[in-house]
Design a protein around this motif. Sequence first.
Motif, mmCIF file in Angstrom:
data_model
loop_
_atom_site.group_PDB
_atom_site.id
_atom_site.type_symbol
_atom_site.label_atom_id
_atom_site.label_comp_id
_atom_site.label_asym_id
_atom_site.label_seq_id
_atom_site.Cartn_x
_atom_site.Cartn_y
_atom_site.Cartn_z
ATOM 1 N N ALA A 83 0.829 -1.213 0.000
ATOM 2 C CA ALA A 83 0.000 0.000 0.000
ATOM 3 C C ALA A 83 0.860 1.258 0.000
ATOM 4 N N ALA A 84 0.364 2.264 -0.704
ATOM 5 C CA ALA A 84 1.035 3.561 -0.777
ATOM 6 C C ALA A 84 0.282 4.557 0.098
ATOM 7 N N GLY A 85 0.833 5.740 0.237
ATOM 8 C CA GLY A 85 0.235 6.774 1.071
ATOM 9 C C GLY A 85 -1.193 7.104 0.690
ATOM 10 N N ARG A 86 -1.449 7.170 -0.598
ATOM 11 C CA ARG A 86 -2.807 7.491 -1.039
ATOM 12 C C ARG A 86 -3.815 6.447 -0.557
ATOM 13 N N ASP A 87 -3.413 5.189 -0.531
ATOM 14 C CA ASP A 87 -4.306 4.129 -0.063
ATOM 15 C C ASP A 87 -4.742 4.375 1.383
ATOM 16 N N PHE A 88 -3.801 4.788 2.220
ATOM 17 C CA PHE A 88 -4.132 5.056 3.626
ATOM 18 C C PHE A 88 -5.034 6.294 3.749
ATOM 19 N N ILE A 89 -4.684 7.350 3.029
ATOM 20 C CA ILE A 89 -5.471 8.586 3.088
ATOM 21 C C ILE A 89 -6.900 8.333 2.615
ATOM 22 N N ASP A 90 -7.049 7.639 1.501
ATOM 23 C CA ASP A 90 -8.390 7.353 0.970
ATOM 24 C C ASP A 90 -9.206 6.507 1.948
ATOM 25 N N ALA A 91 -8.583 5.512 2.544
ATOM 26 C CA ALA A 91 -9.305 4.650 3.484
ATOM 27 C C ALA A 91 -9.705 5.415 4.744
ATOM 28 N N LEU A 92 -8.815 6.263 5.244
ATOM 29 C CA LEU A 92 -9.141 7.049 6.437
ATOM 30 C C LEU A 92 -10.260 8.043 6.150
ATOM 31 N N ALA A 93 -10.242 8.658 4.968
ATOM 32 C CA ALA A 93 -11.310 9.592 4.587
ATOM 33 C C ALA A 93 -12.636 8.844 4.440
ATOM 34 N N ALA A 94 -12.601 7.675 3.822
ATOM 35 C CA ALA A 94 -13.819 6.879 3.664
ATOM 36 C C ALA A 94 -14.361 6.420 5.018
ATOM 37 N N ALA A 95 -13.478 6.265 5.996
ATOM 38 C CA ALA A 95 -13.888 5.826 7.333
ATOM 39 C C ALA A 95 -14.455 6.961 8.175
ATOM 40 N N GLY A 96 -14.326 8.221 7.693
ATOM 41 C CA GLY A 96 -14.926 9.339 8.407
ATOM 42 C C GLY A 96 -13.973 10.421 8.886
ATOM 43 N N PHE A 97 -12.678 10.198 8.768
ATOM 44 C CA PHE A 97 -11.723 11.229 9.177
ATOM 45 C C PHE A 97 -11.703 12.357 8.138
ATOM 46 N N ASP A 98 -11.425 13.565 8.596
ATOM 47 C CA ASP A 98 -11.421 14.755 7.742
ATOM 48 C C ASP A 98 -10.139 14.798 6.907
ATOM 49 N N LYS A 99 -10.296 14.664 5.607
ATOM 50 C CA LYS A 99 -9.150 14.647 4.686
ATOM 51 C C LYS A 99 -8.357 15.953 4.733
ATOM 52 N N THR A 100 -9.011 17.068 5.020
ATOM 53 C CA THR A 100 -8.294 18.348 5.066
ATOM 54 C C THR A 100 -7.358 18.435 6.283
ATOM 55 N N GLN A 101 -7.506 17.516 7.220
ATOM 56 C CA GLN A 101 -6.667 17.502 8.415
ATOM 57 C C GLN A 101 -5.577 16.430 8.343
ATOM 58 N N MET A 102 -5.356 15.880 7.152
ATOM 59 C CA MET A 102 -4.395 14.785 6.974
ATOM 60 C C MET A 102 -3.099 15.263 6.346
ATOM 61 N N GLN A 103 -2.046 14.514 6.623
ATOM 62 C CA GLN A 103 -0.737 14.708 6.000
ATOM 63 C C GLN A 103 -0.196 13.334 5.626
ATOM 64 N N VAL A 104 0.659 13.295 4.614
ATOM 65 C CA VAL A 104 1.291 12.050 4.207
ATOM 66 C C VAL A 104 2.675 12.374 3.645
ATOM 67 N N THR A 105 3.639 11.520 3.933
ATOM 68 C CA THR A 105 4.975 11.692 3.370
ATOM 69 C C THR A 105 5.027 10.997 2.010
ATOM 70 N N ALA A 106 6.112 11.196 1.301
ATOM 71 C CA ALA A 106 6.281 10.634 -0.041
ATOM 72 C C ALA A 106 6.425 9.115 0.015
#
Length: 163
Positions: A83-106
């Motif tokens: 899994a890449a960073g986008r996979d984690f961000i997308d799953a967390l957003a789909a689970a209800g976390f606010d995407k605008t409050q997220m960060q991810v490294t390269a």
Amino acid sequence: MTRRFRTSAALAIVGVAIIVGTAGCSAGDPDPSSSPATVRPTPTASSAPTPTAPEFLPELSAAENLAFFDRVNGGVIAANGAAAGRDFIDALAAAGFDKTQMQVTADTTTIGDAADSMQFSVLFQGECLVGQYGPKSGGYHGAVRPPLGTGACLVGQTRPIDW
């Protein structure tokens, strides 16, 4: 017989007598007439409490949502071990976390190789839910950390979440 031989023979006989004499002291079945046996019921599967899956509870603290955060990220890894960073961000957003409050490294290094590990975070209820995953990080790790003085959760350069 020599005195030495007699002493050795006597010691051997005493040793055998001790072994034979203590053999009757070993634990065996108790006298059934002295006390009745107690039968304990064996627990069945239905008597054990069923653990519930952690749920997203947006009104509670980051620490109280860490198990849910970890479960979402564990699901990403179970579905795709690479899994890449986008996979984690997308799953967390789909689970209800606010995407605008997220960060991810390269996901890759500056020369294009896969990163040894990546970090991703959610600023949540004034704290940071932080996840780390990659081949050099020893698997997945999740934690709650205080935000940095900048208000962000991750140190260093992060990539824009513009999808």
